[in-house]
Scaffold this motif. Sequence first.
Motif, short mmCIF file in Angstrom:
data_model
loop_
_atom_site.label_atom_id
_atom_site.label_comp_id
_atom_site.label_asym_id
_atom_site.label_seq_id
_atom_site.Cartn_x
_atom_site.Cartn_y
_atom_site.Cartn_z
N GLU A 71 3.80 -6.39 -3.73
CA GLU A 71 4.99 -7.09 -4.20
C GLU A 71 5.83 -7.61 -3.04
O GLU A 71 6.38 -8.71 -3.10
CB GLU A 71 5.83 -6.16 -5.09
N LEU A 72 5.91 -6.83 -1.98
CA LEU A 72 6.65 -7.29 -0.81
C LEU A 72 6.00 -8.51 -0.17
O LEU A 72 6.69 -9.40 0.32
CB LEU A 72 6.74 -6.16 0.23
N SER A 73 4.68 -8.55 -0.19
CA SER A 73 3.98 -9.66 0.45
C SER A 73 4.26 -11.00 -0.24
O SER A 73 4.09 -12.05 0.38
CB SER A 73 2.47 -9.39 0.47
N PHE A 74 4.68 -10.96 -1.51
CA PHE A 74 5.05 -12.20 -2.19
C PHE A 74 6.32 -12.82 -1.60
O PHE A 74 6.56 -14.00 -1.75
CB PHE A 74 5.26 -11.94 -3.68
N LEU A 75 7.11 -11.97 -0.92
CA LEU A 75 8.38 -12.44 -0.34
C LEU A 75 8.14 -12.81 1.12
O LEU A 75 8.71 -12.22 2.05
CB LEU A 75 9.45 -11.35 -0.46
N ALA A 76 7.31 -13.81 1.34
CA ALA A 76 6.87 -14.15 2.69
C ALA A 76 7.99 -14.66 3.58
O ALA A 76 7.87 -14.63 4.81
CB ALA A 76 5.76 -15.19 2.61
#
Length: 290
Positions: A71-76
Motif C-alpha cells: 500500500e505504501l508503494s502506491f504512494l510513489a
Amino acid sequence: MSSSCRPWSLSLMFLLGMASEGINCPSRCSCQYLEVNCTGQQLQEFPVDIPLDTRQLILAANNVSYLPAVELSFLADLVYLDCRKNLLGDDLDFTFTGVAKLVYLDLSFNNLTQVTFSTFSHLLSLVVLKISNNPNLVAIKKDAFANNTWLRHLDVSRTGLTFLDTSTVRDLPNLRLLGLSDNLWHCNCSFLDFITWMMESNVHFPDADNITCYTPADLRGLRMPTVEAQLHFSCLTQLNKQDYVFLCLIGFCIFFAGTMAAWLAGICAVIYEVHASKGEEEEEEEDEED
C-alpha cells in the motif's frame, strides 16, 4: 469580469474546492491538496483510499501496528511520513521500498527493537529520521544508514541503546544534528572511539547535558567529555582480562616455539655428531688397511 471568463473561473474554483475537500479521502481523516492527516483518530490499521498523489501523510497518535509495504508503494510521490505515537514493532525491513522519494520520516514513540540495513536502505533521499522514544530499541546495526548519505538530522534519543558503532554515523557526510540523550550508554573501552568522535566532530548534539553514561556504576551520570578523559587513562594504560589472556597465549606460543626449536636443534646436532663420528671411523679403518 466578462461573462466569457466567468465559467472558467467557476470551474477552477470548483476543482480547487474538490481538491481541498479531499476526493477519496480516507475515513476519519482530513485531506487537503497533496496532504492526508489522520492524527489522533484511533486507527488500528493503515488507512485505505489514500489519494495516489499524496505528498504528506500524517498518521500520528493512532494504534497502527503495521505498515503494509504494498500500500505504501502506491504512494510513489510521498516525501513526508509522520507515524509517531503508534504501535509499530520490529518488522520494518523492506517496508519503505516503494517510497524512495521520502525526505522526512518520524517513527518516534513506537515499539521498534532494532534497525538493520534493510530497514531504511531504499530511502536514498532521506534527510530527517526520528526514531527517538523507542524504549525497546536496543540495536542499530553498523551499516544501518549506509545508503542514507543525505541524512542531516538523526534522533535516537530515549531508547534502549547501550552502544553505537562509530562508523554508523561517522560515514554520513551530511549529518549535522544527532540526538543521543537519555540512552543507556555502556561506557567501556569499546565505546571510547565513539566518544572521541563526538568530541572531535562538527555534528551538533542537542540536550548534550543528558548524554551520559548508564553503566558501569562508577561512571553513571557522567557526561561524555569527563568520561573520555577517564577512559583514555584506564583503557590505554591498563589491561583488561582479554588482554591478559591474549598475552598469556602469546607467551605460551613463544615458549612452545622456542622449546620446539631447541629440541629440533639438539636432534640435528646429535645426528650431525653421529654422522661425523662414523665418518672418522671409516677414515681410520681405511688408513689401517693402507
